[in-house]
Scaffold this motif. Structure first.
Motif, PDB file in Angstrom:
ATOM      1  N   ILE A   1       5.289   1.108 -17.880  1.00 41.14           N
ATOM      2  CA  ILE A   1       4.395   0.211 -17.156  1.00 41.14           C
ATOM      3  C   ILE A   1       5.225  -1.011 -16.795  1.00 41.14           C
ATOM      4  CG2 ILE A   1       2.349  -1.223 -17.335  1.00 41.14           C
ATOM      5  CD1 ILE A   1       1.199   0.852 -19.259  1.00 41.14           C
ATOM      6  N   PRO A   2       5.403  -1.262 -15.473  1.00 43.90           N
ATOM      7  CA  PRO A   2       6.290  -2.363 -15.087  1.00 43.90           C
ATOM      8  C   PRO A   2       5.847  -3.695 -15.671  1.00 43.90           C
ATOM      9  CG  PRO A   2       5.648  -1.051 -13.183  1.00 43.90           C
ATOM     10  CD  PRO A   2       4.816  -0.579 -14.315  1.00 43.90           C
TER      11      PRO A   2
ATOM     12  N   ARG B   1       7.930  -1.548 -21.038  1.00 43.54           N
ATOM     13  CA  ARG B   1       8.061  -0.701 -22.230  1.00 43.54           C
ATOM     14  C   ARG B   1       7.741   0.744 -21.869  1.00 43.54           C
ATOM     15  NH1 ARG B   1       4.850  -0.645 -25.808  1.00 43.54           N
ATOM     16  NH2 ARG B   1       6.186   0.003 -27.497  1.00 43.54           N
TER      17      ARG B   1
ATOM     18  N   ALA C   1       6.756   3.099 -24.259  1.00 41.52           N
ATOM     19  CA  ALA C   1       5.915   3.733 -25.288  1.00 41.52           C
ATOM     20  C   ALA C   1       6.611   4.944 -25.888  1.00 41.52           C
ATOM     21  CB  ALA C   1       4.561   4.123 -24.708  1.00 41.52           C
TER      22      ALA C   1
ATOM     23  N   LEU D   1       4.496   7.347 -28.135  1.00 37.90           N
ATOM     24  CA  LEU D   1       3.644   8.353 -27.485  1.00 37.90           C
ATOM     25  C   LEU D   1       4.495   9.494 -26.934  1.00 37.90           C
ATOM     26  CD1 LEU D   1       0.974   6.241 -25.572  1.00 37.90           C
ATOM     27  CD2 LEU D   1       0.657   7.670 -27.584  1.00 37.90           C
TER      28      LEU D   1
ATOM     29  N   ASN E   1      -2.185  -5.782 -17.974  1.00 36.15           N
ATOM     30  CA  ASN E   1      -1.064  -5.078 -18.623  1.00 36.15           C
ATOM     31  C   ASN E   1      -1.288  -3.568 -18.757  1.00 36.15           C
ATOM     32  OD1 ASN E   1      -2.823  -4.907 -20.839  1.00 36.15           O
ATOM     33  ND2 ASN E   1      -2.088  -6.871 -21.622  1.00 36.15           N
TER      34      ASN E   1
ATOM     35  N   GLU F   1       0.919   1.615 -30.083  1.00 32.47           N
ATOM     36  CA  GLU F   1       1.436   1.468 -28.718  1.00 32.47           C
ATOM     37  C   GLU F   1       0.449   0.712 -27.824  1.00 32.47           C
ATOM     38  OE1 GLU F   1       4.306   1.987 -27.731  1.00 32.47           O
ATOM     39  OE2 GLU F   1       5.256   3.675 -28.732  1.00 32.47           O
TER      40      GLU F   1
ATOM     41  N   THR G   1       0.434  -2.934 -28.830  1.00 34.91           N
ATOM     42  CA  THR G   1       1.657  -3.596 -28.371  1.00 34.91           C
ATOM     43  C   THR G   1       1.569  -3.892 -26.878  1.00 34.91           C
ATOM     44  OG1 THR G   1       2.880  -2.366 -30.024  1.00 34.91           O
ATOM     45  CG2 THR G   1       4.171  -3.413 -28.313  1.00 34.91           C
ATOM     46  N   GLN G   2       1.108  -2.887 -26.109  1.00 32.28           N
ATOM     47  CA  GLN G   2       1.009  -3.074 -24.660  1.00 32.28           C
ATOM     48  C   GLN G   2      -0.045  -4.130 -24.319  1.00 32.28           C
ATOM     49  OE1 GLN G   2       3.049  -1.821 -22.452  1.00 32.28           O
ATOM     50  NE2 GLN G   2       2.025  -2.767 -20.702  1.00 32.28           N
TER      51      GLN G   2
END
Lengths: 516, 193
Positions: free
Chosen positions: A26-27, A109, A111, A114, B100, B137, B140-141
């Motif tokens: 995801i930018p 990131r 991930a 996942l 995000n 995850e 965090t995101q």
């Protein structure tokens, strides 16, 4: 000294690296600001310049060049309320601006967690597709315990793969505890099979304090006491007695021979001070996935002709349905041997049961007056998982009380039709994948202690998988069934190539460990 | 694991993951990073003030687009107009600079939970492990692009203000409007222009 590489760690690192690289990102955004035009970041593809006027307007440049006195570039001019005032190439004096911001898009990131889980779940799913029995069970499986403590206690008639092979299976329920005189077992079909269950009765055998009751191979029940584990157990890899001393699910396994799946190995057991009187050998074990592999292989050889071939076998052709089991039978059960007095060994019987899931306890009465201080087990390499071996003093024979289920529940509701079918010896209960029924048994009234056994009778039909439905190779199938010894030699390399993976699936399962 | 239990577990996982992945700020307002570079609006800011009297607890003071920030003041464009907030002890500021997309992580994890049913018995291990990873995850995101300040100066908020240089002199803030991507604003806010 040079350290040995750690393959598992390397593999994990490789997976993490691949996962990090392949996972969708995801930018993100990186924003910097400055009041000095000279400090403005140079133009590049992923960067935008926002030049703020004192009055609230802002010029957003897609491309730009900061010169000595001006900023030149393409972009858009927005008002203080961010409405568009102008679009196009601009040349703006530097002193018009009070602040410069550069926004740079970053990959963000990925991930990796996942991504790793995708790999793990995908690999396990793939292995489960290759070997469904390892993941979804087979034959009727019976569970005891409630939510959070459900554990596998028995699997029924694993070798009854066609109607004519209908058989009765007796399993000791060592981990089942009655509650207020009631036993509840969950019977499930977790495989791609159709199950036909003639009955599933509980057999309750009275027992005294400190006593256990075991079934011998002939279906009789004997009280046993003085269970004596081996002092030593010598196998090819060394002394394995520690693994065999208790019914604790710590199993001894071995790998199959690379050239002949029927190759035997021996385990020499030594018992200290065996008791006198009638003795029996107790063995708690289950099979590996070798016989499952052979059966699946046979079905894949029959391919699209499997249905008609099985029908032919059912009618007695080509040696009858029993011939389907010949490859597995060539692997044999666990032979029990005693010294023959002439420096050799003589086989006094065998123990074991078809099925890779639930651990089964077997009792083999030894010949009267024999010297049981030394016992040899002879078994096919890689075919058995041994959990417990003990020498027992045999007591009197016991009679079992047969208890058909008193209730059958589906989703918590009474299912009288299922109950009637299971109690009627002339009918069989058909169970399809996903079926689950709770069977309730009421123990005889009184304060007595009971040893419990499950007696299940029936048969099942394996469903053909898509990957087995290729062109049949009837010649190879005929060889497999007609010459099992030769087939076990021919199939050894193919089996060895998948053996470790199959075992890992099983051994990596906490579920199976907890279930034993 | 039975299909029923698995579906209940997956639903529970969806709730947990969804809860963990919820980025602060209204979805109709926030832009993703590739959109933010083309716009010049402020981030979404919330100021929560803790009362000295524990009886009253914490209360939301203001919520809206951040226009400008100083060490002790925030200029916020709310649904009912502009407001200036002066910092008080124990104020908690949450500023969200961009959308995000944390929910996508949660969705991916939920999809994997369903896929893990193909693992048979091993889903007893892989499914909860996947939830754990998914929660970590997603969480965090969900913190990407979020700035939180507790009881400290507010200058750092400038980065995501509409006017990072400060409120333009002579500008009438009453003329400014909130812009929404979605056709309907959250309850309590004015209709977008």
């Amino acid at each position: 000294m040079r350290k040995k590489p750690i393959p598992g760690l390397s593999l994990l690192l490789a997976v993490l690296l691949v996962a990090e690289g392949c996972a969708p990102r995801i930018p993100g955004l990186e924003r910097t600001s400055t009041t000095e035009a000279a400090a403005v970041r140079a133009d590049d593809e992923d960067t935008w310049l926002k030049a703020h006027y004192r009055d609230g307007r802002v010029a957003i440049f897609d491309s730009w060049q900061v010169l000595q006195r001006t900023v030149e570039g393409d972009g858009v001019l927005l008002g203080a309320d961010r409405d568009t005032l102008a679009v196009g190439p601009f040349v703006v004096p530097l002193d018009s601006f009070v602040l410069f911001e550069t926004d740079r898009l970053t990959p963000g990131r990925s991930a990796p967690g996942l991504a790793v889980m995708t790999v793990v779940i995908g690999v396990v799913g793939f292995l489960c597709a290759l070997n469904p029995k390892a993941c979804f069970g087979s034959c009727p499986t019976f569970y005891a315990g409630g939510d959070g403590d459900e554990h596998l206690v028995a699997e029924g008639f694993s070798s009854s793969v066609t109607p004519t092979l209908e058989a009765t299976d007796l399993d000791a329920l060592w981990r089942v505890r009655p509650v207020d005189g009631v036993v509840v077992l969950q019977m499930k079909n977790e495989a791609l099979e159709t199950h036909a269950i003639r009955h599933a009765d509980l057999l309750a055998v009275p027992r005294g304090p400190g006593e256990r009751v075991l079934a011998d191979g002939a279906g009789a029940f004997r009280a046993v006491s003085g269970l004596n584990p081996p002092a030593a157990g010598i196998a090819a890899e060394g002394d394995i007695a520690e693994l065999l001393r208790a019914p604790d699910a710590k199993e001894r396994t071995s790998l199959a021979d690379s050239f002949d799946l029927a190759t035997r190995e021996v385990i020499d057991l030594r018992f200290d001070a065996p008791a006198t009187g009638d003795l029996g050998l107790v063995v708690r074990s289950r099979q590996s996935l070798m016989s499952t592999y052979l059966f699946y292989h046979a079905l894949s050889l029959l391919g699209a002709e499997a249905g008609s071939c099985l029908a032919l076998l059912e009618r007695g052709g080509m040696g009858g349905a029993q011939s389907l089991l010949q490859p597995s039978e060539a692997l044999g059960f666990i032979e029990v041997q005693l010294p023959d007095g002439a420096g050799g060994w003589r086989t006094v019987g065998e123990v074991g049961e078809t099925g890779p899931l639930a651990l089964n306890v077997h009792l083999l009465p030894l010949p009267a007056g024999c010297d049981a201080s030394r016992v040899r087990l002879r078994l096919t390499k890689g075919h058995w998982r041994l959990d417990w071996v003990a020498l027992a003093t045999l007591g009197e024979a016991r009679e079992a009380v047969r208890l058909p289920p008193s209730a059958a529940l589906r989703d918590g509701f009474d299912d009288p039709e299922t109950l009637d079918t299971l109690r009627d010896p002339d009918h069989v209960l058909a169970a399809l994948p996903g079926d689950a029924v709770s069977l309730v048994y009421e123990l005889p009234p009184g304060d007595g202690d009971w040893e419990l056994f499950l007696e299940a009778r029936g048969w099942y039909l394996e469903w053909m998988r898509q990957e087995w439905l290729g062109s049949p190779d009837l010649a190879a199938a005929s060889r497999l069934l007609g010459d099992p010894a030769g087939s076990l030699r021919r199939l050894a390399p193919a089996y060895k190539s998948v053996e470790s993976g199959m075992e890992e699936i099983f051994w990596g399962s906490r579920y199976v460990r907890a279930a034993r | 694991m039975s299909a029923r239990r698995a579906s209940i577990a997956a639903a529970a996982a969806a709730l947990v993951l969804g809860g963990c992945a919820g980025a602060p700020g209204p979805r109709g307002y926030l832009s993703t990073a590739p959109e933010v570079v083309h716009t010049a609006r402020g981030g979404w800011v919330k100021v929560v003030r803790s009362s000295a009297d524990a009886t009253f607890g914490s209360q939301l003071v203001v919520e809206g687009e951040l226009l400008a920030a100083g060490a002790d003041t925030l200029h916020v464009l709310t649904g009912t107009g502009p407001l200036t907030v002066v910092r008080a002890p124990r104020d908690r500021v949450t500023l969200v600079g961009l959308h995000n997309r944390a929910g996508e992580r949660a969705l991916a994890s939920l999809g994997l939970s369903i896929l893990s049913l193909s693992n048979g018995w091993y889903s007893v291990i892989t499914m909860p492990l996947n939830w754990l990873v998914g929660i970590v995850e997603s969480h965090t995101q969900s913190r990407v692009g979020v700035l939180e300040i507790r009881d400290g100066p507010w200058d750092a908020c400038r980065t995501h203000a509409r006017f990072p240089q400060g409120m333009p002199p002579g500008l009438d803030p009453q003329r400014l409007t909130l812009h929404w991507y979605w056709p309907s604003a959250p309850r309590g806010f004015s209709t977008p222009r």
